[in-house]
Design a protein around this motif. Structure first.
Motif, PDB file in Angstrom:
ATOM      1  N   THR A   1       0.828  -1.203   0.000  1.00 21.24           N
ATOM      2  CA  THR A   1       0.000   0.000   0.000  1.00 21.24           C
ATOM      3  C   THR A   1       0.861   1.252   0.000  1.00 21.24           C
ATOM      4  O   THR A   1       0.598   2.201  -0.747  1.00 21.24           O
ATOM      5  CB  THR A   1      -0.947  -0.003   1.211  1.00 21.24           C
ATOM      6  OG1 THR A   1      -1.749  -1.193   1.187  1.00 21.24           O
ATOM      7  CG2 THR A   1      -1.850   1.206   1.194  1.00 21.24           C
TER       8      THR A   1
ATOM      9  N   LEU B   1       0.902   3.882  -3.088  1.00 18.26           N
ATOM     10  CA  LEU B   1       0.463   5.260  -2.881  1.00 18.26           C
ATOM     11  C   LEU B   1       1.567   6.255  -3.202  1.00 18.26           C
ATOM     12  O   LEU B   1       1.306   7.339  -3.737  1.00 18.26           O
ATOM     13  CB  LEU B   1       0.002   5.454  -1.436  1.00 18.26           C
ATOM     14  CG  LEU B   1      -1.323   4.809  -1.044  1.00 18.26           C
ATOM     15  CD1 LEU B   1      -1.600   5.052   0.429  1.00 18.26           C
ATOM     16  CD2 LEU B   1      -2.468   5.347  -1.890  1.00 18.26           C
TER      17      LEU B   1
ATOM     18  N   ALA C   1       0.063   8.648  -5.765  1.00 21.84           N
ATOM     19  CA  ALA C   1      -0.414   9.885  -5.146  1.00 21.84           C
ATOM     20  C   ALA C   1       0.677  10.929  -4.993  1.00 21.84           C
ATOM     21  O   ALA C   1       0.394  12.089  -4.700  1.00 21.84           O
ATOM     22  CB  ALA C   1      -1.037   9.586  -3.778  1.00 21.84           C
TER      23      ALA C   1
ATOM     24  N   THR D   1       4.800   8.033   2.214  1.00 22.86           N
ATOM     25  CA  THR D   1       4.025   7.240   3.164  1.00 22.86           C
ATOM     26  C   THR D   1       4.970   6.324   3.921  1.00 22.86           C
ATOM     27  O   THR D   1       5.798   5.653   3.312  1.00 22.86           O
ATOM     28  CB  THR D   1       2.973   6.375   2.436  1.00 22.86           C
ATOM     29  OG1 THR D   1       2.187   7.210   1.594  1.00 22.86           O
ATOM     30  CG2 THR D   1       2.058   5.690   3.427  1.00 22.86           C
TER      31      THR D   1
ATOM     32  N   LEU E   1      -4.787  11.792   2.702  1.00 15.39           N
ATOM     33  CA  LEU E   1      -3.898  12.113   1.592  1.00 15.39           C
ATOM     34  C   LEU E   1      -4.073  13.573   1.170  1.00 15.39           C
ATOM     35  O   LEU E   1      -3.106  14.249   0.829  1.00 15.39           O
ATOM     36  CB  LEU E   1      -4.177  11.187   0.412  1.00 15.39           C
ATOM     37  CG  LEU E   1      -3.901   9.697   0.629  1.00 15.39           C
ATOM     38  CD1 LEU E   1      -4.187   8.911  -0.651  1.00 15.39           C
ATOM     39  CD2 LEU E   1      -2.467   9.458   1.083  1.00 15.39           C
TER      40      LEU E   1
ATOM     41  N   LEU F   1      -5.871   5.438  -7.516  1.00 18.02           N
ATOM     42  CA  LEU F   1      -5.223   5.042  -6.267  1.00 18.02           C
ATOM     43  C   LEU F   1      -5.514   3.581  -5.950  1.00 18.02           C
ATOM     44  O   LEU F   1      -4.617   2.821  -5.565  1.00 18.02           O
ATOM     45  CB  LEU F   1      -5.689   5.934  -5.116  1.00 18.02           C
ATOM     46  CG  LEU F   1      -5.297   7.420  -5.193  1.00 18.02           C
ATOM     47  CD1 LEU F   1      -5.835   8.171  -3.978  1.00 18.02           C
ATOM     48  CD2 LEU F   1      -3.791   7.590  -5.308  1.00 18.02           C
TER      49      LEU F   1
ATOM     50  N   VAL G   1      -2.746   0.481  -5.726  1.00 20.15           N
ATOM     51  CA  VAL G   1      -2.548  -0.346  -4.536  1.00 20.15           C
ATOM     52  C   VAL G   1      -2.749  -1.822  -4.876  1.00 20.15           C
ATOM     53  O   VAL G   1      -1.971  -2.687  -4.454  1.00 20.15           O
ATOM     54  CB  VAL G   1      -3.483   0.097  -3.395  1.00 20.15           C
ATOM     55  CG1 VAL G   1      -3.430  -0.893  -2.233  1.00 20.15           C
ATOM     56  CG2 VAL G   1      -3.102   1.492  -2.910  1.00 20.15           C
TER      57      VAL G   1
END
Length: 301
Positions: A120, A124, A128, A132, A199, A212, A216
Motif C-alpha cells: 500500500t 500510494l 499519489a 508514506t 492524503l 489510487l 494499490v
C-alpha cells in the motif's frame, strides 16, 4: 453492471459533493481483473457494515483474488477492535482474499499484514506522489504540517477453508482476508481523532480514488507474487528489508502495550524474521513483540 454496482450508482444521487464521485466499478474490473492475474473478481457496494466480515463469510466459496470495495462502512474495524469511521466516498475501504495454500507455510502467513503495508505504501507513493511510512505493524503514516498522522490501517484475519478441494487458488482452501482502509479526501473537521490524517491533508498530487485503488491492487499483486514464489521467505523476497526501510517505528523510543496489560518501553531496533518488533530496553535486554499497540514516544539520535 452487477446489482451492487447498480445500487452504488443509484445511491450516488443522494450526494451533492462533486469532489467525491463514486468509484467506476466496471472500469476498475477491466483494469485489474485480467487473465492469469491475481485478482479474480471486484465488487463495489454502496454501503456495508464491514468488507472484512462480508468477504470472510463468503471466503470458502470464493477463489483467491476476490476484492470487495465499499463506498461507506458503518462497522469498519481496525486492530484491537477499534472502529474505523469516515464519510461516504471519502476514502478507500476494501478487502481482498488471499489463499497462499501449500506454497507458503502457515507460520509465515503472519507476514501478510506487513506485506499489505509495504504494498500500500509503495503503491500510494507512486500514484499519489506523497511520502508514506509504516508504523509497526500496520498503520500508514503521512506528514501533515510537519506531524506524523495516521491515514490508513490494515487488518488481516484468517478464514477457514471448505470441506473439500485443494488449497491455493481454488475456492475451498483456507486463507486470509486483508482489509485496508485509507483516508483520501477527509478534511480536518471530518477526522475521527486529531492524530488522524488524509492524503488530501498531506497535499497528495492525486486524490482520485480510482487510480489510487488500481495502484494499490497492482502493488499488492506484485509483492504477494514475489513473496509466494519465495515460499513466504521475508528475506529472499525482499519484503523484510523493504518493510524495515519504510518503517517509521525503527530507531524510535516506543512504548508497547502488550496483551494482558503489560507495558514494555525501549528502543525499537529491528523487525525479525517472524515480523515481530524487537525492542531494546533500558536494561539492554532485547524482547520481540508479536502483538500489541506501539506508541511512538520520541526519536533517538
Amino acid at each position: 453492471m452487477t446489482p451492487s454496482d447498480a445500487s452504488a450508482g443509484a445511491s450516488a444521487g443522494r450526494w451533492s459533493n462533486l469532489d467525491r464521485p463514486p468509484l467506476n466499478a466496471a472500469a476498475l474490473r477491466r483494469a485489474v481483473v485480467t487473465d492469469g492475474g491475481l485478482w479474480t473478481s471486484l465488487e463495489v457496494v454502496a454501503a456495508t457494515g464491514s468488507t472484512n466480515s462480508d468477504l470472510a463469510a463468503r471466503a470458502a466459496t470464493l477463489p483467491e483474488g476476490a476484492v470487495l470495495v465499499a463506498e461507506e462502512q458503518s462497522a469498519g474495524r481496525g486492530r484491537l477492535d477499534r472502529s474505523w469511521v469516515a464519510p461516504a466516498r471519502s476514502g478507500l475501504f476494501f478487502s481482498v482474499l488471499l489463499k497462499p495454500g501449500d506454497a507458503v507455510p502457515q507460520e509465515r502467513w503472519g507476514w501478510l499484514t506487513l506485506l499489505a503495508g509495504v504494498a500500500t505504501a509503495t503503491g500510494l507513493s507512486r500514484a499519489a506522489g506523497v511520502d508514506t511510512s509504516l508504523k509497526w505493524p500496520n498503520d500508514l503514516l503521512v506528514c501533515v504540517d510537519g506531524q506524523e498522522r495516521k491515514t490508513g490501517g490494515i487488518l488481516a484475519e484468517r478464514v477457514a477453508g471448505g470441506a473439500a478441494g485443494a488449497e491455493g487458488s481454488g475456492g475451498s482452501g483456507a486463507g486470509v482476508v486483508i482489509g485496508i482502509g485509507l483516508n483520501v479526501t477527509l478534511t480536518e473537521d471530518e477526522l475521527p481523532v486529531p492524530a488522524a490524517g488524509s492524503l488530501a491533508l498531506a497535499r497528495a498530487a492525486v486524490t482520485d480514488r480510482d487510480p489510487l485503488l488500481r495502484a494499490v491492487l497492482r502493488s499488492l499483486e506484485q509483492w504477494y507474487g514475489d513473496w509466494r514464489a519465495a515460499g513466504g521467505d521475508p528475506a529472499s523476497s525482499g519484503l523484510q528489508e523493504t518493510y524495515a526501510a519504510g518503517c517509521a517505528t525503527l530507531g524510535r523510543h516506543v512504548r508497547a502495550e502488550l496483551p494482558g496489560g503489560r507495558t514494555l518501553t525501549g528502543t525499537a531496533e529491528a523487525v525479525d524474521t517472524d515480523g515481530r518488533l524487537v525492542i531494546r530496553t533500558a536494561e539492554d535486554r532485547h524482547e520481540a513483540v508479536g502483538a500489541g499497540d506501539v506508541v511512538h514516544l520520541r526519536s533517538v539520535h
